[in-house]
Each structure stands twice: as structure tokens, then as C-alpha cells.
Scaffold this motif. Structure first.
Motif, mmCIF file in Angstrom:
data_model
loop_
_atom_site.group_PDB
_atom_site.id
_atom_site.type_symbol
_atom_site.label_atom_id
_atom_site.label_comp_id
_atom_site.label_asym_id
_atom_site.label_seq_id
_atom_site.Cartn_x
_atom_site.Cartn_y
_atom_site.Cartn_z
ATOM 1 N N SER A 109 -10.844 1.288 8.106
ATOM 2 C CA SER A 109 -9.410 1.197 8.296
ATOM 3 C C SER A 109 -8.795 2.510 7.823
ATOM 4 O O SER A 109 -9.278 3.117 6.865
ATOM 5 C CB SER A 109 -8.830 0.025 7.502
ATOM 6 N N ILE A 110 -7.756 2.940 8.514
ATOM 7 C CA ILE A 110 -7.072 4.189 8.202
ATOM 8 C C ILE A 110 -5.595 3.882 7.991
ATOM 9 O O ILE A 110 -5.021 3.045 8.682
ATOM 10 C CB ILE A 110 -7.249 5.211 9.348
ATOM 11 N N ALA A 111 -4.992 4.564 7.032
ATOM 12 C CA ALA A 111 -3.566 4.372 6.750
ATOM 13 C C ALA A 111 -2.957 5.719 6.359
ATOM 14 O O ALA A 111 -3.668 6.622 5.919
ATOM 15 C CB ALA A 111 -3.390 3.372 5.610
ATOM 16 N N HIS A 112 -1.645 5.819 6.535
ATOM 17 C CA HIS A 112 -0.952 7.022 6.070
ATOM 18 C C HIS A 112 0.453 6.651 5.602
ATOM 19 O O HIS A 112 1.026 5.649 6.024
ATOM 20 C CB HIS A 112 -0.890 8.095 7.163
ATOM 21 N N VAL A 167 -3.034 10.372 3.455
ATOM 22 C CA VAL A 167 -3.862 9.692 4.449
ATOM 23 C C VAL A 167 -5.012 9.051 3.691
ATOM 24 O O VAL A 167 -5.584 9.663 2.783
ATOM 25 C CB VAL A 167 -4.416 10.674 5.506
ATOM 26 N N ALA A 168 -5.356 7.827 4.048
ATOM 27 C CA ALA A 168 -6.449 7.120 3.379
ATOM 28 C C ALA A 168 -7.367 6.497 4.409
ATOM 29 O O ALA A 168 -6.928 6.100 5.494
ATOM 30 C CB ALA A 168 -5.893 6.037 2.463
ATOM 31 N N CYS A 169 -8.635 6.409 4.074
ATOM 32 C CA CYS A 169 -9.627 5.792 4.938
ATOM 33 C C CYS A 169 -10.561 4.969 4.067
ATOM 34 O O CYS A 169 -10.967 5.413 2.993
ATOM 35 C CB CYS A 169 -10.411 6.864 5.694
ATOM 36 N N ALA A 170 -10.897 3.780 4.523
ATOM 37 C CA ALA A 170 -11.874 2.925 3.842
ATOM 38 C C ALA A 170 -12.966 2.587 4.847
ATOM 39 O O ALA A 170 -12.684 2.335 6.018
ATOM 40 C CB ALA A 170 -11.207 1.657 3.326
ATOM 41 N N VAL A 171 -14.213 2.585 4.382
ATOM 42 C CA VAL A 171 -15.372 2.318 5.245
ATOM 43 C C VAL A 171 -16.299 1.353 4.522
ATOM 44 O O VAL A 171 -16.503 1.467 3.312
ATOM 45 C CB VAL A 171 -16.132 3.626 5.563
ATOM 46 N N SER A 172 -16.868 0.413 5.274
ATOM 47 C CA SER A 172 -17.840 -0.523 4.716
ATOM 48 C C SER A 172 -18.970 -0.735 5.715
ATOM 49 O O SER A 172 -18.728 -0.851 6.919
ATOM 50 C CB SER A 172 -17.182 -1.874 4.420
ATOM 51 N N ALA A 173 -20.184 -0.813 5.229
ATOM 52 C CA ALA A 173 -21.332 -1.111 6.087
ATOM 53 C C ALA A 173 -21.496 -2.614 6.271
ATOM 54 O O ALA A 173 -22.260 -3.047 7.129
ATOM 55 C CB ALA A 173 -22.606 -0.515 5.480
ATOM 56 N N GLN A 174 -20.779 -3.441 5.491
ATOM 57 C CA GLN A 174 -20.998 -4.883 5.519
ATOM 58 C C GLN A 174 -19.868 -5.739 6.087
ATOM 59 O O GLN A 174 -20.104 -6.852 6.506
ATOM 60 C CB GLN A 174 -21.272 -5.411 4.098
ATOM 61 N N LEU A 185 1.303 5.860 -4.998
ATOM 62 C CA LEU A 185 1.075 4.972 -3.857
ATOM 63 C C LEU A 185 0.845 3.530 -4.268
ATOM 64 O O LEU A 185 0.294 3.259 -5.333
ATOM 65 C CB LEU A 185 -0.163 5.426 -3.077
ATOM 66 N N SER A 186 1.212 2.641 -3.376
ATOM 67 C CA SER A 186 0.748 1.268 -3.433
ATOM 68 C C SER A 186 -0.444 1.217 -2.479
ATOM 69 O O SER A 186 -0.317 1.585 -1.313
ATOM 70 C CB SER A 186 1.854 0.320 -2.964
ATOM 71 N N ILE A 187 -1.601 0.795 -2.969
ATOM 72 C CA ILE A 187 -2.819 0.772 -2.155
ATOM 73 C C ILE A 187 -3.353 -0.648 -2.127
ATOM 74 O O ILE A 187 -3.631 -1.232 -3.176
ATOM 75 C CB ILE A 187 -3.902 1.713 -2.727
ATOM 76 N N ALA A 188 -3.497 -1.209 -0.923
ATOM 77 C CA ALA A 188 -4.057 -2.550 -0.762
ATOM 78 C C ALA A 188 -5.217 -2.486 0.221
ATOM 79 O O ALA A 188 -5.126 -1.853 1.267
ATOM 80 C CB ALA A 188 -3.001 -3.519 -0.257
ATOM 81 N N LEU A 189 -6.308 -3.156 -0.142
ATOM 82 C CA LEU A 189 -7.502 -3.225 0.691
ATOM 83 C C LEU A 189 -7.894 -4.681 0.836
ATOM 84 O O LEU A 189 -8.045 -5.385 -0.163
ATOM 85 C CB LEU A 189 -8.643 -2.424 0.051
ATOM 86 N N CYS A 190 -8.011 -5.136 2.073
ATOM 87 C CA CYS A 190 -8.442 -6.501 2.359
ATOM 88 C C CYS A 190 -9.762 -6.434 3.125
ATOM 89 O O CYS A 190 -9.976 -5.516 3.912
ATOM 90 C CB CYS A 190 -7.414 -7.242 3.208
ATOM 91 N N SER A 191 -10.612 -7.415 2.885
ATOM 92 C CA SER A 191 -11.894 -7.457 3.573
ATOM 93 C C SER A 191 -12.170 -8.869 4.073
ATOM 94 O O SER A 191 -11.682 -9.847 3.509
ATOM 95 C CB SER A 191 -13.023 -6.997 2.645
ATOM 96 N N GLU A 192 -12.948 -8.946 5.146
ATOM 97 C CA GLU A 192 -13.324 -10.237 5.701
ATOM 98 C C GLU A 192 -14.261 -10.977 4.749
ATOM 99 O O GLU A 192 -14.116 -12.158 4.521
ATOM 100 C CB GLU A 192 -14.015 -10.015 7.049
ATOM 101 N N LEU A 193 -15.234 -10.249 4.200
ATOM 102 C CA LEU A 193 -16.188 -10.801 3.238
ATOM 103 C C LEU A 193 -15.875 -10.230 1.858
ATOM 104 O O LEU A 193 -15.296 -9.147 1.754
ATOM 105 C CB LEU A 193 -17.618 -10.416 3.636
ATOM 106 N N PRO A 194 -16.290 -10.918 0.789
ATOM 107 C CA PRO A 194 -16.048 -10.358 -0.549
ATOM 108 C C PRO A 194 -16.737 -9.009 -0.709
ATOM 109 O O PRO A 194 -17.839 -8.794 -0.208
ATOM 110 C CB PRO A 194 -16.667 -11.392 -1.491
ATOM 111 N N LEU A 195 -16.082 -8.106 -1.402
ATOM 112 C CA LEU A 195 -16.674 -6.808 -1.709
ATOM 113 C C LEU A 195 -17.549 -6.950 -2.950
ATOM 114 O O LEU A 195 -17.175 -7.633 -3.902
ATOM 115 C CB LEU A 195 -15.584 -5.766 -1.948
ATOM 116 N N ALA A 237 -15.500 -2.995 -6.654
ATOM 117 C CA ALA A 237 -14.267 -2.298 -6.287
ATOM 118 C C ALA A 237 -14.624 -0.909 -5.777
ATOM 119 O O ALA A 237 -15.521 -0.254 -6.317
ATOM 120 C CB ALA A 237 -13.341 -2.204 -7.482
ATOM 121 N N PRO A 238 -13.966 -0.454 -4.721
ATOM 122 C CA PRO A 238 -14.287 0.861 -4.168
ATOM 123 C C PRO A 238 -13.848 1.992 -5.082
ATOM 124 O O PRO A 238 -12.908 1.855 -5.858
ATOM 125 C CB PRO A 238 -13.511 0.887 -2.851
ATOM 126 N N ALA A 239 -14.555 3.081 -4.964
ATOM 127 C CA ALA A 239 -14.167 4.296 -5.676
ATOM 128 C C ALA A 239 -13.122 5.024 -4.848
ATOM 129 O O ALA A 239 -13.132 4.964 -3.617
ATOM 130 C CB ALA A 239 -15.385 5.198 -5.871
#
Length: 147
Positions: free
Chosen positions: A34-37, A42-49, A125-135, A138-140
Motif C-alpha cells: 500500500s502507498i500513501a502520501h 510518501v510512505a509504502c508498506a509491503v508484506s509477503a504474507q 504524521l498520523s500513520i495507520a496500517l491495516c492488514s487482512e491477517l495479523p502481523l 510491528a513494522p520497522a
């Protein structure tokens, strides 16, 4: 993560959701990103799962937060916003942007509510990350500046 050249990556638009990976076909679970600005960020989050929804918002105390809430929040979110009204300004502003960025992160994931969410601390910033499955953890946060 994909083991391919960037030029070989193709994205596919999805109505009401964040784009998804169209090519190359993933081996195993569909990678989530997911990408946000907001402002200069600009922020990007990536997950293999798991699929992800990310939102960032610059905390701006000069905006009319009541008008923004009335325009953007549903009845549940408005109720949460109304409970924040008695807090000191800094806490109220923080609370507003948390509600807003969580809503946007869920939207990008394709959820009206639910999912697994977390907020990440940041001074501007206010930063929110949602995922379909539990992480699993916490991301770095890695901050990269471009000149």
C-alpha cells in the motif's frame, strides 16, 4: 521480494481498493502493498504474507477538523470524534488524525471495519496500517530522504 526487475511489475486497479499485483504471478501468497502520501511525505508498506492498507496524514492544527469530520466520518466515527471534544487541543488533534488515517487505511484494504490495525508513532504524521491477517510483529519505519 518478488525477485524481478521493477519494469516487469504490473499493477491492476481495483475499484474501491488499493491496486494489486497483476504480474509477475506470485509464487505463494499474494504480496500485499500500500502507498500513501500527505504533504511532502510518501510512505509504502509491503508484506509477503497479507494484504495491507496504509495511510499517512500530516497533523495540521489549522484545519477545520469539525467540518472535515462532518464530511468524512460515519456515525460510529462521529461518535468517537465527539468523545474527543473535551480533550486538550494536542490530544484532540492527534485523535482526529488517528480516526481519519485508520478509516483511510481500512478503505484501501477494502474493509469498512475490522481487519487488524495498528498506528505507528511519528512527530509530524498520523500513520495507520491495516492488514487482512495479523502481523507477526510491528513494522520497522525506515525514513529515506531524496534531494
Amino acid at each position: 521480494l518478488l525477485g524481478v526487475a521493477p519494469r516487469d511489475i504490473r499493477l491492476e486497479e481495483q475499484v474501491g481498493r488499493a491496486p494489486r499485483l497483476a504480474a509477475p504471478p506470485p509464487k505463494g501468497p499474494q504480496p500485499g502493498f500500500s502507498i500513501a502520501h500527505s504533504g511532502r511525505w510518501v510512505a509504502c508498506a509491503v508484506s509477503a504474507q497479507t494484504a495491507l492498507g496504509l495511510d499517512i496524514e500530516m497533523k495540521d492544527a489549522t484545519r477545520d477538523l469539525n467540518a472535515l469530520a462532518a464530511q468524512a466520518f460515519d456515525s460510529v466515527e462521529m461518535s468517537q470524534w465527539e468523545r474527543l471534544q473535551g480533550l486538550p487541543d494536542a490530544a484532540r488533534i492527534e485523535g482526529f488524525y488517528r480516526l481519519w488515517s485508520e478509516k483511510e487505511a481500512r478503505f484501501k484494504l477494502g474493509l469498512a471495519a475490522g481487519g487488524h490495525g495498528l498506528t505507528l508513532p511519528h512527530a509530524e504524521l498520523s500513520i495507520a496500517l491495516c492488514s487482512e491477517l495479523p502481523l507477526e510483529r510491528a513494522p520497522a519505519i525506515e525514513i529515506v530522504t531524496f534531494d
